[in-house]
Write a protein that holds these residues in place. Structure first.
Motif, PDB file in Angstrom:
ATOM      1  N   GLY A   1       0.790  -1.230   0.000  1.00  0.00           N
ATOM      2  CA  GLY A   1       0.000   0.000   0.000  1.00  0.00           C
ATOM      3  C   GLY A   1       0.820   1.276   0.000  1.00  0.00           C
ATOM      4  N   ASN A   2       2.149   1.171   0.104  1.00  0.00           N
ATOM      5  CA  ASN A   2       3.018   2.349   0.127  1.00  0.00           C
ATOM      6  C   ASN A   2       3.743   2.513  -1.203  1.00  0.00           C
ATOM      7  N   TYR A   3       4.054   3.747  -1.522  1.00  0.00           N
ATOM      8  CA  TYR A   3       4.817   4.053  -2.729  1.00  0.00           C
ATOM      9  C   TYR A   3       6.322   4.043  -2.468  1.00  0.00           C
ATOM     10  N   PHE A   4       6.712   4.331  -1.219  1.00  0.00           N
ATOM     11  CA  PHE A   4       8.121   4.490  -0.876  1.00  0.00           C
ATOM     12  C   PHE A   4       8.479   3.711   0.382  1.00  0.00           C
ATOM     13  N   ARG A   5       9.760   3.356   0.492  1.00  0.00           N
ATOM     14  CA  ARG A   5      10.294   2.903   1.779  1.00  0.00           C
ATOM     15  C   ARG A   5      10.320   4.131   2.679  1.00  0.00           C
ATOM     16  N   GLN A   6      10.363   3.932   3.974  1.00  0.00           N
ATOM     17  CA  GLN A   6      10.351   5.059   4.902  1.00  0.00           C
ATOM     18  C   GLN A   6      11.506   6.017   4.588  1.00  0.00           C
ATOM     19  N   GLY A   7      11.180   7.305   4.433  1.00  0.00           N
ATOM     20  CA  GLY A   7      12.165   8.344   4.158  1.00  0.00           C
ATOM     21  C   GLY A   7      12.507   8.517   2.691  1.00  0.00           C
ATOM     22  N   HIS A   8      12.161   7.564   1.860  1.00  0.00           N
ATOM     23  CA  HIS A   8      12.532   7.644   0.455  1.00  0.00           C
ATOM     24  C   HIS A   8      11.679   8.640  -0.328  1.00  0.00           C
ATOM     25  N   ASP A   9      10.528   9.053   0.219  1.00  0.00           N
ATOM     26  CA  ASP A   9       9.748  10.099  -0.440  1.00  0.00           C
ATOM     27  C   ASP A   9      10.537  11.402  -0.455  1.00  0.00           C
ATOM     28  N   LYS A  10      11.244  11.689   0.631  1.00  0.00           N
ATOM     29  CA  LYS A  10      12.070  12.910   0.703  1.00  0.00           C
ATOM     30  C   LYS A  10      13.266  12.793  -0.230  1.00  0.00           C
ATOM     31  N   LYS A  11      13.841  11.600  -0.333  1.00  0.00           N
ATOM     32  CA  LYS A  11      14.943  11.364  -1.264  1.00  0.00           C
ATOM     33  C   LYS A  11      14.459  11.623  -2.694  1.00  0.00           C
ATOM     34  N   ALA A  12      13.291  11.098  -3.034  1.00  0.00           N
ATOM     35  CA  ALA A  12      12.734  11.295  -4.372  1.00  0.00           C
ATOM     36  C   ALA A  12      12.442  12.775  -4.626  1.00  0.00           C
ATOM     37  N   GLU A  13      11.938  13.455  -3.611  1.00  0.00           N
ATOM     38  CA  GLU A  13      11.655  14.881  -3.761  1.00  0.00           C
ATOM     39  C   GLU A  13      12.940  15.650  -4.056  1.00  0.00           C
ATOM     40  N   GLY A  14      14.002  15.343  -3.331  1.00  0.00           N
ATOM     41  CA  GLY A  14      15.288  15.987  -3.578  1.00  0.00           C
ATOM     42  C   GLY A  14      15.820  15.677  -4.961  1.00  0.00           C
ATOM     43  N   ASP A  15      15.699  14.418  -5.366  1.00  0.00           N
ATOM     44  CA  ASP A  15      16.159  14.030  -6.700  1.00  0.00           C
ATOM     45  C   ASP A  15      15.351  14.727  -7.785  1.00  0.00           C
ATOM     46  N   LEU A  16      14.071  14.939  -7.557  1.00  0.00           N
ATOM     47  CA  LEU A  16      13.227  15.632  -8.521  1.00  0.00           C
ATOM     48  C   LEU A  16      13.566  17.121  -8.584  1.00  0.00           C
ATOM     49  N   ASN A  17      13.880  17.710  -7.441  1.00  0.00           N
ATOM     50  CA  ASN A  17      14.239  19.125  -7.410  1.00  0.00           C
ATOM     51  C   ASN A  17      15.563  19.387  -8.122  1.00  0.00           C
ATOM     52  N   ALA A  18      16.508  18.448  -8.026  1.00  0.00           N
ATOM     53  CA  ALA A  18      17.859  18.675  -8.540  1.00  0.00           C
ATOM     54  C   ALA A  18      17.885  19.093 -10.014  1.00  0.00           C
ATOM     55  N   PRO A  19      17.363  18.298 -10.930  1.00  0.00           N
ATOM     56  CA  PRO A  19      17.510  18.687 -12.336  1.00  0.00           C
ATOM     57  C   PRO A  19      16.548  19.781 -12.801  1.00  0.00           C
TER      58      PRO A  19
ATOM     59  N   GLN B   1      13.038  27.190  -5.006  1.00  0.00           N
ATOM     60  CA  GLN B   1      12.995  27.485  -6.441  1.00  0.00           C
ATOM     61  C   GLN B   1      11.805  26.806  -7.096  1.00  0.00           C
ATOM     62  N   ARG B   2      11.479  25.612  -6.634  1.00  0.00           N
ATOM     63  CA  ARG B   2      10.316  24.894  -7.151  1.00  0.00           C
ATOM     64  C   ARG B   2       9.040  25.693  -6.878  1.00  0.00           C
ATOM     65  N   LEU B   3       8.940  26.260  -5.677  1.00  0.00           N
ATOM     66  CA  LEU B   3       7.773  27.083  -5.329  1.00  0.00           C
ATOM     67  C   LEU B   3       7.681  28.311  -6.223  1.00  0.00           C
ATOM     68  N   VAL B   4       8.791  29.029  -6.336  1.00  0.00           N
ATOM     69  CA  VAL B   4       8.814  30.253  -7.139  1.00  0.00           C
ATOM     70  C   VAL B   4       8.530  29.946  -8.607  1.00  0.00           C
ATOM     71  N   ASP B   5       9.090  28.843  -9.114  1.00  0.00           N
ATOM     72  CA  ASP B   5       8.852  28.461 -10.510  1.00  0.00           C
ATOM     73  C   ASP B   5       7.374  28.238 -10.794  1.00  0.00           C
ATOM     74  N   ARG B   6       6.610  27.890  -9.767  1.00  0.00           N
ATOM     75  CA  ARG B   6       5.184  27.634  -9.940  1.00  0.00           C
ATOM     76  C   ARG B   6       4.306  28.807  -9.490  1.00  0.00           C
ATOM     77  N   GLY B   7       4.933  29.931  -9.137  1.00  0.00           N
ATOM     78  CA  GLY B   7       4.173  31.139  -8.812  1.00  0.00           C
ATOM     79  C   GLY B   7       3.785  31.286  -7.347  1.00  0.00           C
ATOM     80  N   TYR B   8       4.422  30.516  -6.453  1.00  0.00           N
ATOM     81  CA  TYR B   8       4.106  30.599  -5.028  1.00  0.00           C
ATOM     82  C   TYR B   8       5.199  31.349  -4.275  1.00  0.00           C
ATOM     83  N   GLY B   9       4.890  31.728  -3.045  1.00  0.00           N
ATOM     84  CA  GLY B   9       5.861  32.416  -2.197  1.00  0.00           C
ATOM     85  C   GLY B   9       5.506  33.879  -2.046  1.00  0.00           C
ATOM     86  N   PRO B  10       6.354  34.633  -1.340  1.00  0.00           N
ATOM     87  CA  PRO B  10       6.096  36.066  -1.146  1.00  0.00           C
ATOM     88  C   PRO B  10       5.901  36.778  -2.486  1.00  0.00           C
ATOM     89  N   GLY B  11       4.834  37.532  -2.570  1.00  0.00           N
ATOM     90  CA  GLY B  11       4.510  38.239  -3.803  1.00  0.00           C
ATOM     91  C   GLY B  11       3.792  37.369  -4.822  1.00  0.00           C
TER      92      GLY B  11
END
Length: 105
Positions: A22-40, A48-58
């Protein structure tokens, strides 16, 4: 919104390990995947991911967008409480029962 794939028993981060039923990831690997996705795509930074999508201050309010999408639900116990959670989640029920209202989201 695109359809979410079903868990397969294999960790979605690409490590090749088994994930619990029922899980997509081993424990903690969701954060690893998130970091790997942010890198490239976002210079290895969540901000930067937030700003690229129009979120954050302003920009847009990400927390409110998550609530408006129905993927998060506001506390609703006290007006202005910044807490939210997945609809029906144990964490949100626990928060509402004890109403331990954080000072910021």
């Amino acid at each position: 919104m695109t359809e979410i794939p079903a868990p397969t028993g294999e960790c979605f981060c690409g490590c090749g390990s088994a994930a619990r039923p029922g899980n997509y990831f081993r424990q903690g690997h969701d954060k690893k995947a998130e970091g790997d996705l942010n890198a490239p795509f976002h210079g290895d930074r969540v901000v930067q991911r937030l700003v690229d999508r129009g979120y954050g201050p302003g920009g847009q309010n990400l927390h409110q967008a998550a609530i408006n999408s129905g993927l998060r639900e506001a506390c609703g116990v006290v007006e202005g409480c910044p807490a939210s959670g997945r609809p029906g989640s144990a964490e949100l029920r626990r928060h509402r029962a004890t109403h331990a209202c954080p000072t910021s989201s």
